[in-house]
Enzyme design. Structure first.
Site, PDB file in Angstrom:
ATOM      1  N   ASP B 380       0.984  -1.141   0.076  1.00  0.00           N
ATOM      2  CA  ASP B 380      -0.025  -0.091  -0.047  1.00  0.00           C
ATOM      3  C   ASP B 380       1.061   1.260   0.074  1.00  0.00           C
ATOM      4  O   ASP B 380       1.750   1.431   1.013  1.00  0.00           O
ATOM      5  CB  ASP B 380      -0.891  -0.186   1.150  1.00  0.00           C
ATOM      6  CG  ASP B 380      -1.869   0.893   1.387  1.00  0.00           C
ATOM      7  OD1 ASP B 380      -2.866   0.888   0.577  1.00  0.00           O
ATOM      8  OD2 ASP B 380      -1.989   2.165   1.950  1.00  0.00           O
ATOM      9  N   GLU B 409       1.410  -0.735  -4.985  1.00  0.00           N
ATOM     10  CA  GLU B 409       0.147   0.224  -5.273  1.00  0.00           C
ATOM     11  C   GLU B 409       0.591   1.851  -5.170  1.00  0.00           C
ATOM     12  O   GLU B 409       0.239   2.456  -4.179  1.00  0.00           O
ATOM     13  CB  GLU B 409      -0.861   0.073  -4.138  1.00  0.00           C
ATOM     14  CG  GLU B 409      -2.207   0.627  -4.356  1.00  0.00           C
ATOM     15  CD  GLU B 409      -2.630   1.611  -3.316  1.00  0.00           C
ATOM     16  OE1 GLU B 409      -3.648   2.098  -3.604  1.00  0.00           O
ATOM     17  OE2 GLU B 409      -1.792   1.996  -2.437  1.00  0.00           O
TER      18      GLU B 409
END
Lengths: 666, 666
Positions: B380, B409
């Site tokens: 993330d 990401e």
């Protein structure tokens, strides 16, 4: 101080950079180096990015700011002020205080309470003060105190959002958090002539006042006013050394020679000496020195031809047999390109057991002529000698004599030519000599000026050489010579001609399909009548005068191709940023027929109004034309004038209310 | 042996090479690495150029020949056979014996006496024999003797011009004369799934069989047949850790939460644990392990979401206060993008005084889940953590576990995304999610597959994510979902969907202009009816089946854009070199209206005859069409089928003498 594993900022893709920094870029004194790089960090904080540069060997870095162009691309520039070598690199860090200021403004706009934020800002200034010298430390502490004092007042003090503390804070970044790109990249800075020169190649032995005599350096001196009057600044002499007798070539490269045949100057060496000696019939070393000095008084620099090869009679062959390749039959290997043989030339074997003494001796050849006032060398066939030799010899010589200029005569494959330029050659011969169609020329000039080559490969355009009489000149005659002269002298800031064959439009080949001259001066003494009324001397003189008066023609990479609707008309613009000078050169490539067509100009790039007429002046004839709009008509008749060198007048110089002229140049 | 200053051969401009060798390129097992370089020497002799490669850490180099493509460009290739890291470099030297042979042939053609030449050739073989081991040394000496013996005979012996001595001699070059490029360049070799994967993102807490209940890992197991039946191979779970209570977000990202609101899984950490713990309502570590094992039995690999950030309740906050940024008021700095505030998230301060313990602990987080069978991590927001951290953690983990896959990401700026891919991320999220027009998509796919990015940036295309409901899906409904699915799954060999929101065509935004879902699953537990008759499950299943059966769809860089005369029709070809498979994908980008047009195909590239009809089969419907010539008609009605995935039959499969069909697909 705690050590961090690595600073957060990344610096990538620095340009210019040649082969990952393996080689320097090139500039001449006073030019700019514009540097770009991708610079970014994780997160969303602001960065400070600076360009560092210095002459190599000096301790102190100079700094120039870099600005963000967008998409994490940053740009800055510096000027190279002295001849020698420069280095440059980029440093960058997270601008914590600047980021804090920007965010503070956003918080204030959103009417958030900023009491704690102000304390954070004060802490950042205090941290910088601990890295600053006393005077600035006091200032930073003072800023911090004022911010602290008013932190609880609801409205932050002016100082918290002003430029002064930000500017001062940015001078004292935490060194542990600075990213500096490595390795430092280098710039070879040459004197101006490296970037702007007009060469005249002349065989001294053909300079005698009377036909049939062997010319001398003294005779050459009498030619200096002639060469200088045409506006050249480099006088390039083919090898001036003793010429061998063994296997000497006769006229027109005959394998047998007759009494009186002088041989080719590139068959260097005889019992009278080698690369440090002068062919006795040319005169003495003192005569040479006198020529160099006289030339200088005429604004001419003498360039010597360095051809590292030997005639069988060269003293090296006896004194240093290991410098040559010996065959099993006890003979020395002569030059060959099987099945062709060049029996009058022994190539030097650079990778031999005694290579160190050889390389030192060859370096001494340069040193010898440097000691006699020569600073420009045209190097013969460097591509047949090891790259490592050239890199070593040029680097070591330029360390001591940074004003040296080396012209690479490597008519060979593109990568090899480029490598020689990378490793140190100042200028390079090019394929211009063979590029005859508009398409070929435009493609080539684009490659030279719009790729990495523009950073290290300085072209020197030659319409002819003693070895190359291109077919276009053979077929096109005088108009072809005129067109090629204008192309060479305006496309490239460095150019040269082999004269007087050029200005006299000598164009008979040895045989059909050959690019050798008939009765080539390489093998015989010529007697030139330079006073011929058909000589191109007036045109050459004018072209060189225009070059000297124009800033745009002192550069090569500032060329923009302009569209014409006639494939025989080539048009290109050269400009100078600082003076706004704009030249438009148009050449009729057809030496036989009048060619006309429409040129489409980028008026915005020219700084010319779309609505008003503008004046273009042909610097070759002095004639002026009124043009209007982006499309204008040009006609060139090769029997009268195959080229225009048009100066585009600035907006203000166009007479207001001038009547719309037809715009044609004929 | 005398040492020479430098070998004569130069090796330049090796590709692929990322940032001068600073970073490796990427491949999956079994793929080829095609290497090109400029290789040349001074002079005109022939060269031997070889590509060397090996798995890093093994001693022995493997060799592959390189061939000359022209203009001094050489090419070779090797295959990467095992997961891990490879390195490659190029060696080259002057091929003296080969050059001698070539020149001998020219001399013979010119009927020159070659007696001495033959002796020279024999000497070259004898020199090689001194570098060869005994057996080959004998052979070389024998060749030399035979050449010597017949040197005076007028006609040279066959052995002097045959391939055998040349081949043998080339194995024993003089090591002092070999140029080897440095540094060796590297290849990260991943397992196949790194290059070919279909991801399904699912919130475990929404898997309960009854509405209103909190789903568990056990419930997830019941979903495995459903996910597997659609043909996915990666089951990606958002964070599974305890969720904080402090400043917990309510439904629709409300700053106040109501009793029963579960909070966002990305607010990691509570008194029950942090990144190595499991949210109690999901089950136990054993339940998780069971899910991982069951998934594997269904051909699914579980991927975990690693989000290095903490809720204020995370144990790290108390145990390691130095890992966070403290404000002057004694509070911890929460996440902000001023004026926006994210009070439920404390970012980790990576560059703190105790960074070493922090980095080790974060590495241990990966290690913990690796120890529980996880090999794929979706990371993330990696772009808000230092690049140096990722390079270190990925490098050290992959040294031990080379089969790890990390998906970055980073929805951020291009250079930052590229850097993360360079430093080690296996796959990357992309801008595909926002590229909606034909022009945008074609430009983007060209950038991904035709620039250096193709060597290290493996795109993973997502039509939706829990954060991103693109406007096109909001407006276009079912046909838009179908089109985006086909585009994602066929443009990129790695793709994924956030389900069941995707297959159920959920497309209501929180408000007009937002790309957040209304009632987003990020803040509440959902109950999905995946048995809906309008589910895209059949299409997804078929598309994934086609992907598995096609070799062309297992690669991303093998895409060629085909021209259509309708801007709403996008067409591209994917092919496989080895099997000659050719797919043509055509998508109607207009989700509302039927669009038709002509596609122009490069028949030569397709290997299809210009004179005969050929058959294309739509793999989505099984329907076949007879096409002929380079231009063929396509019509796609979004209400029926917004895309074709056409397999182009090979030449032989087209029935000879088939009647000319209209060629239309409708």
């Amino acid at each position: 101080m705690n050590e961090y594993p690595a600073p957060r900022v990344v610096i990538e893709d620095i340009s210019p950079s040649i082969d990952c920094g393996r080689f320097p870029i090139k500039r001449v004194v006073g030019q700019h180096v514009e540097v770009q790089a991708d610079v970014f960090a994780d997160g969303h904080e602001e960065l400070t990015v600076v360009l560092q540069y210095r002459p190599v060997g000096t301790g102190k870095w100079f700094f120039a700011p870099m600005k963000h162009l967008g998409n994490d691309k940053w740009q800055g520039w510096f000027e190279v002020a002295c001849v020698g070598e420069y280095e440059y690199t980029i440093s960058a860090w997270v601008d914590s205080f600047g980021t804090w200021q920007s965010r503070l403004l956003k918080r204030l706009e959103a009417r958030q309470d900023v009491t704690v934020e102000l304390l954070i800002g004060a802490e950042l200034l205090e941290a910088a003060s601990r890295r600053a010298p006393r005077h600035d430390a006091f200032k930073l502490q003072d800023y911090a105190r004022r911010i602290r004092q008013e932190s609880g007042n609801g409205t932050p003090p002016e100082v918290s959002v002003s430029a002064e503390p930000r500017e001062l804070e940015s001078r004292y970044p935490d060194e542990n958090l600075i990213t500096t790109s490595t390795p430092a990249l280098r710039v070879t800075v040459d004197r101006e002539r490296a970037g702007f020169s007009a060469w005249y190649e002349m065989f001294p032995r053909s300079c005698a006042p009377e036909a049939g005599q062997h010319g001398t350096f003294k005779d050459c001196e009498a030619w200096l006013p002639y060469v200088a009057s045409m506006g050249f600044d480099v006088l390039y002499l083919p090898p001036i050394h003793p010429i061998g007798m063994t296997a000497r070539k006769g006229r027109n490269n005959s394998v047998t020679f007759e009494k009186g045949d002088p041989g080719t100057p590139w068959a260097i060496g005889s019992p009278e000496g080698g690369h440090k000696s002068i062919h006795p019939e040319l005169g003495s070393l003192e005569d040479f020195q006198s020529l160099v000095d006289s030339a200088r008084n005429h604004g001419l620099e003498v360039a010597l031809d360095i051809a590292f090869q030997c005639s069988p009679d060269h003293p090296y062959v006896q004194q240093h047999p290991k410098w040559f390749r010996w065959r099993p039959d006890g003979t020395v290997q002569y030059a060959e390109n099987p099945p062709k043989k060049y029996q009058d030339i022994y190539p030097i074997e650079f990778m031999n057991d005694e290579w160190e003494s050889l390389w030192q001796e060859l370096r001494d050849v340069f040193q010898f002529w440097i000691d006699h006032g020569v600073r420009i060398f045209r190097v013969d066939n460097p591509h047949t000698k090891p790259f490592a030799f050239w890199e070593w010899v040029i680097t070591t010589l330029k360390q001591e004599y940074p004003d040296l200029i080396f012209l690479s005569e490597a008519f060979t494959r593109p990568r090899v030519m480029a490598r020689l330029a990378k490793l140190g050659f100042t200028q390079s011969y090019t394929y211009f000599t063979w590029r005859r169609s508009k398409w070929e020329l435009l493609e080539y000039i684009t490659e030279l000026t719009r790729t990495d080559l523009a950073e290290y490969f300085r072209p020197n355009f030659w319409p002819n050489t003693p070895d190359i009489l291109m077919d276009y000149l053979q077929e096109g005659g005088r108009a072809a010579f005129e067109a090629r002269l204008v192309l060479a002298a305006t496309l490239s800031s460095n150019y040269g001609i082999y004269g007087p064959a050029f200005e006299l439009c000598v164009n008979t080949p040895r045989e059909h399909g050959s690019e050798e001259y008939l009765d080539s001066e390489k093998y015989e003494i010529k007697h030139w009548n330079v006073d011929s009324p058909t000589s191109l001397r007036p045109l050459i003189t004018r072209v060189n005068q225009i070059r000297r008066e124009s800033v745009a023609l002192r550069q090569t990479n500032n060329v923009a191709i302009e569209h014409t609707d006639n494939d025989m008309l080539i048009a290109y613009r050269k400009w100078d940023e600082e003076t706004s000078e704009q030249l438009l050169i148009v050449v009729n490539m057809d030496p036989r027929f009048r060619q006309a067509g429409w040129i489409t100009l980028d008026l915005n790039a020219l700084g010319v109004s779309h609505e008003r007429t503008f004046v273009v002046e042909d610097l070759l004839t002095g004639q002026t034309y009124e043009w209007s709009g982006s499309r204008n008509y040009v006609a060139l008749d090769p029997s009268r004038q195959p080229a225009h060198i048009l100066r585009i007048a600035t907006l203000s110089s166009a007479a207001p209310g001038a009547t719309q002229a037809s715009g044609g140049t004929r």
